[in-house]
Design an enzyme around this catalytic site. Sequence first.
Site, PDB file in Angstrom:
ATOM      1  N   ASP A 106       0.896  -1.267   0.059  1.00 60.52           N
ATOM      2  CA  ASP A 106       0.037   0.059   0.030  1.00 60.52           C
ATOM      3  C   ASP A 106       0.809   1.155  -0.008  1.00 60.52           C
ATOM      4  O   ASP A 106       0.950   1.875  -1.183  1.00 60.52           O
ATOM      5  CB  ASP A 106      -1.157   0.049   1.270  1.00 60.52           C
ATOM      6  CG  ASP A 106      -0.617  -0.432   2.360  1.00 60.52           C
ATOM      7  OD1 ASP A 106       0.707  -0.203   2.806  1.00 60.52           O
ATOM      8  OD2 ASP A 106      -1.546  -0.807   3.155  1.00 60.52           O
ATOM      9  N   ILE A 156      -8.885  -4.497   3.541  1.00 59.64           N
ATOM     10  CA  ILE A 156      -9.207  -6.021   3.304  1.00 59.64           C
ATOM     11  C   ILE A 156      -8.633  -7.029   4.153  1.00 59.64           C
ATOM     12  O   ILE A 156      -7.417  -6.811   4.883  1.00 59.64           O
ATOM     13  CB  ILE A 156      -9.004  -6.459   1.670  1.00 59.64           C
ATOM     14  CG1 ILE A 156      -7.502  -6.188   1.464  1.00 59.64           C
ATOM     15  CG2 ILE A 156      -9.565  -5.544   0.910  1.00 59.64           C
ATOM     16  CD1 ILE A 156      -6.770  -6.671   0.324  1.00 59.64           C
TER      17      ILE A 156
END
Length: 178
Positions: A106, A156
Site C-alpha cells: 500500500d 481487506i
Amino acid sequence: MSIVKIKDKTFKTSIPEAEILQHIKAVAARINKDMEGKNPLFLAVLNGSFMFAADLMKEITIPCEISFVKLASYQGVLSTGKVREVIGLNEDINGRTVVIVEDIIDTGRTMHQMLDSLQTRNPEAIHLCTLFVKPDKIEEPLDIEYAAFTIPNDFIVGYGLDYDQQGRNLREIYTLVE
C-alpha cells in the site's frame, strides 16, 4: 456475497477464492517465463504472504528456492509508519536473483526498507511480486513487476491478510464495510 464479523468490524466478500487462484496462476506463468534458467530465491514476507506464497509456489515450474522473513508495520487497521524487521534473512543472496513475495503493497514503506536492506547483500536482481497493490496509496517509488490484483484503498482481510491478527484463515478476500 457473505458477511463476516471480526472483532468489532464487519467485512463483506469482495474477491472469491477461484478468482484469487486464477490471478496467481497468471502471475506464476509470467514468473516461470521471465525467470527461466535463473534459479530464483523467493523471499516470502510473513505473516500475510503465507497463503499467497504457498499457492504461488504450487504453480512455479522452474528450479527455485523459498525462504521467509517477517516484517511488521501494522497495528489494527492502520499502518504505524514504522517498519521493524522481526526475523531476518539467513540465506546468502550475493549474486542471486531474488523475488520478494508480499501479500499487499500500500504505502510502499515496508517494501522500500526491505529493498534497501537486501541491496546491501549484493543480489544480482530483486523483483517484486505481490498479491495486491494499492496504487493510490503508494508513497515510495517501486517497480512492482508482478501484481496479481490492483485494488482501491479499501481495508481487506482474508487469504493471509488480517485485522488485528484475525481473519488470515479466510479463503476469500473480504472488504471492510464502513
